[in-house]
Scaffold this motif. Sequence first.
Motif, mmCIF file in Angstrom:
data_model
loop_
_atom_site.group_PDB
_atom_site.id
_atom_site.type_symbol
_atom_site.label_atom_id
_atom_site.label_comp_id
_atom_site.label_asym_id
_atom_site.label_seq_id
_atom_site.Cartn_x
_atom_site.Cartn_y
_atom_site.Cartn_z
ATOM 1 N N ARG A 81 -2.513 8.074 -4.563
ATOM 2 C CA ARG A 81 -1.782 8.918 -3.626
ATOM 3 C C ARG A 81 -1.345 10.116 -4.455
ATOM 4 N NH1 ARG A 81 0.200 6.691 1.221
ATOM 5 N NH2 ARG A 81 -0.032 4.491 0.762
ATOM 6 N N PRO B 236 -5.361 -1.466 2.813
ATOM 7 C CA PRO B 236 -4.071 -0.903 3.208
ATOM 8 C C PRO B 236 -3.206 -1.860 4.017
ATOM 9 C CG PRO B 236 -5.831 0.116 4.471
ATOM 10 C CD PRO B 236 -6.482 -0.841 3.520
ATOM 11 N N VAL B 237 -2.443 -2.674 3.330
ATOM 12 C CA VAL B 237 -1.435 -3.527 3.965
ATOM 13 C C VAL B 237 -0.100 -3.157 3.321
ATOM 14 C CG1 VAL B 237 -0.646 -5.881 4.375
ATOM 15 C CG2 VAL B 237 -3.091 -5.377 4.390
ATOM 16 N N GLY B 238 0.863 -2.817 4.139
ATOM 17 C CA GLY B 238 2.107 -2.243 3.646
ATOM 18 C C GLY B 238 3.006 -3.218 2.898
ATOM 19 N N THR B 239 3.947 -2.644 2.171
ATOM 20 C CA THR B 239 4.951 -3.403 1.426
ATOM 21 C C THR B 239 5.693 -4.384 2.346
ATOM 22 O OG1 THR B 239 5.205 -1.492 -0.023
ATOM 23 C CG2 THR B 239 6.975 -3.116 -0.079
ATOM 24 N N THR C 102 6.315 12.702 2.033
ATOM 25 C CA THR C 102 5.243 11.737 2.248
ATOM 26 C C THR C 102 4.068 12.354 3.008
ATOM 27 O OG1 THR C 102 6.905 10.011 2.290
ATOM 28 C CG2 THR C 102 4.752 9.449 3.190
ATOM 29 N N GLU C 103 4.374 13.191 3.988
ATOM 30 C CA GLU C 103 3.305 13.751 4.819
ATOM 31 C C GLU C 103 2.421 14.744 4.072
ATOM 32 O OE1 GLU C 103 5.710 15.162 8.072
ATOM 33 O OE2 GLU C 103 5.347 13.332 9.216
ATOM 34 N N LEU D 76 -4.865 10.961 -0.104
ATOM 35 C CA LEU D 76 -5.407 9.766 -0.739
ATOM 36 C C LEU D 76 -6.768 10.083 -1.322
ATOM 37 C CD1 LEU D 76 -4.586 7.108 2.017
ATOM 38 C CD2 LEU D 76 -3.667 7.122 -0.309
ATOM 39 N N PHE E 153 0.813 -1.213 0.000
ATOM 40 C CA PHE E 153 0.000 0.000 0.000
ATOM 41 C C PHE E 153 0.854 1.274 0.000
ATOM 42 C CE2 PHE E 153 -2.986 3.166 1.719
ATOM 43 C CZ PHE E 153 -4.095 2.907 0.931
ATOM 44 N N ASP E 154 2.137 1.144 0.241
ATOM 45 C CA ASP E 154 3.038 2.304 0.161
ATOM 46 C C ASP E 154 3.112 2.842 -1.264
ATOM 47 O OD1 ASP E 154 3.950 0.228 2.188
ATOM 48 O OD2 ASP E 154 5.099 1.933 2.891
ATOM 49 N N SER F 7 4.472 6.683 -1.626
ATOM 50 C CA SER F 7 4.863 7.280 -0.345
ATOM 51 C C SER F 7 6.380 7.425 -0.260
ATOM 52 C CB SER F 7 4.327 6.453 0.811
ATOM 53 O OG SER F 7 4.918 5.178 0.817
ATOM 54 N N GLY F 8 7.088 6.826 -1.205
ATOM 55 C CA GLY F 8 8.542 6.926 -1.224
ATOM 56 C C GLY F 8 9.070 8.253 -1.752
ATOM 57 N N GLN G 198 9.349 10.865 -0.255
ATOM 58 C CA GLN G 198 10.159 11.431 0.834
ATOM 59 C C GLN G 198 11.661 11.340 0.538
ATOM 60 O OE1 GLN G 198 8.614 12.602 3.668
ATOM 61 N NE2 GLN G 198 10.452 13.038 4.856
#
Lengths: 328, 328
Positions: free
Chosen positions: A255, A172-175, A240-241, A245, A162-163, A301-302, A304
């Motif tokens: 995103r 939403p389950v992360g990498t 990222t912040e 979404l 989800f990233d 989200s990367g 950042q």
Amino acid sequence: MELINIMSRITDILGIKYPIIQAPMSWVTSAELVAAVSNAGGMGTLGPNAGQNTIANGPDDSAERLRTEIRKTKELTNKPFGVNYFPPAVDAGENPYGEALLKVLVEEKVKVLVVVGEANEKDIKRLKEFGFTIVFRELHPTVLGAKKAERAGADIIVATGFDEGGSTPDIPVGTMTVVPMIVDAVNVPVMATGGISDKRGVNAAFALGAEGVYLGTRFIASVESPAHESAKQDIVKHGTEDLILLRTGYGGYWRATPHSTALEAQYLNDNQVNSTLSKIGNLKTAMLDGRLEEGINTVSSGIQFIREIKTCEDIVNELMADFISVNY
Amino acid sequence: MELINIMSRITDILGIKYPIIQAPMSWVTSAELVAAVSNAGGMGTLGPNAGQNTIANGPDDSAERLRTEIRKTKELTNKPFGVNYFPPAVDAGENPYGEALLKVLVEEKVKVLVVVGEANEKDIKRLKEFGFTIVFRELHPTVLGAKKAERAGADIIVATGFDEGGSTPDIPVGTMTVVPMIVDAVNVPVMATGGISDKRGVNAAFALGAEGVYLGTRFIASVESPAHESAKQDIVKHGTEDLILLRTGYGGYWRATPHSTALEAQYLNDNQVNSTLSKIGNLKTAMLDGRLEEGINTVSSGIQFIREIKTCEDIVNELMADFISVNY
């Protein structure tokens, strides 16, 4: 502090130096980008509307434009590259775009397809019969889908966390979780995607059991990317912040960087996005034409960790700095 | 395939062998669990209601119960252990629970506090004046919060990704992204949490720049955990894809196993959860008493990789198999 010596079956399967694929993003790929990634030792892939800046006039025009871009890519590199393919679900009847594109892919002797969508075994089996090497990415990754794709002949499975940027899995389950989950499900090698844009992410993906990485956003902010300069700078200057979404209308989220269309759309549900906001989803407006307020710039989200626009060669070398290449 | 040689400042700061903390979970920690983790070379922490199975009668009772559990822990281990502390925001006025607990923590010479909440500089500074070593975990992690906590004197920062269980950050950004984001923000060492429950997750966390890991769910399913046997088995038999998300009522989500209370609550918003479902959030019902249908069993997305109930010693050794301990 760390020494990571990474081996991978993916370099052998694809015939490349580094197990890294530039994702087939809509509108923001081109022969130049793809060749630059492949020449750097990874594998570039032509995405939907690769090299275009106008919408094609139907299936035949779309297919001929793809043929032109494939030929252009071959002029710029003699290394392997891939082409994106959204297969028509065989049982769902005809898909003139899919069939027209497939004809060109066969005629132009494309070797690797990056197939994105649902894990339809008939589709994958049919493509394997044409002799393609298949990199399969289930849009909303599941253990069942990975097993089905493997059974149907997929050579490599992409596990999406989800990233990721556009469009994300629906749940939403992360990498960090999705990668080992898919690695445990199949015997073919797995590539990780979602939020990876520096060496740390690459090394983490390998620690999780992936044998390669699949990156979109990092390559948008490259010198060779056809994305508009203002879309590239938009990535470099946001973190990222800052991201918001918004629903895609077909499950999952985009995103997006914080501009007016995205800011307004973040509270809409699937139906509202579908019915009222056709400009969301046409990534051309913001990402290729640079009209950031009128469309959306969708990124992972990367972002950042993307603070500079670099050449694809520099990007690939930095990402794969700890990878020891054996054969290529 | 890989060799990862991991160094960490955290072992020095905490005086432990392995940079791994058992998270201070509500209701499902006890002197036995904490001592088992600390004796295995990590650091156990007493969470809210540690060792209890009834609700305390006000601040003084709560504090005296904590004192008993701290003394019990000291009888079971001579290694460092921590205690959870939710500081009252200084400006928000009195918090009788916080002050009563603090008195006991000072009197019992507790050395390490795991402080969970908002990054309030006055709170952290005040605790530092008492001489505590502070492990700070912002509930909804931000770059700004991490910097504030560091400035106030926090010794270690915990970076929480959305892969986590109960309760998650409010914005779904995965562990893969949040960890390097916080690592880049501060100079003190960072611990990763969220979805980590096997060696792959630990090694990925280190690749991302973390110097330690902070795990809850993996330790719920341990032999020494006070969780009900049926709650432990519930973790072992479910995978990530079975989990559902429900709002906590104060931002973020619980990730819960699929039983009736959770299934019914997944469509409720914050207000509805707050006003009608007091049984959500009282983790005792399902997790300690084992009445799975009447409460919620909240776990991280890393349950996919927990297939067996093991001793804390086996868990710590497996997780840290690639960590080379230098001094302890």
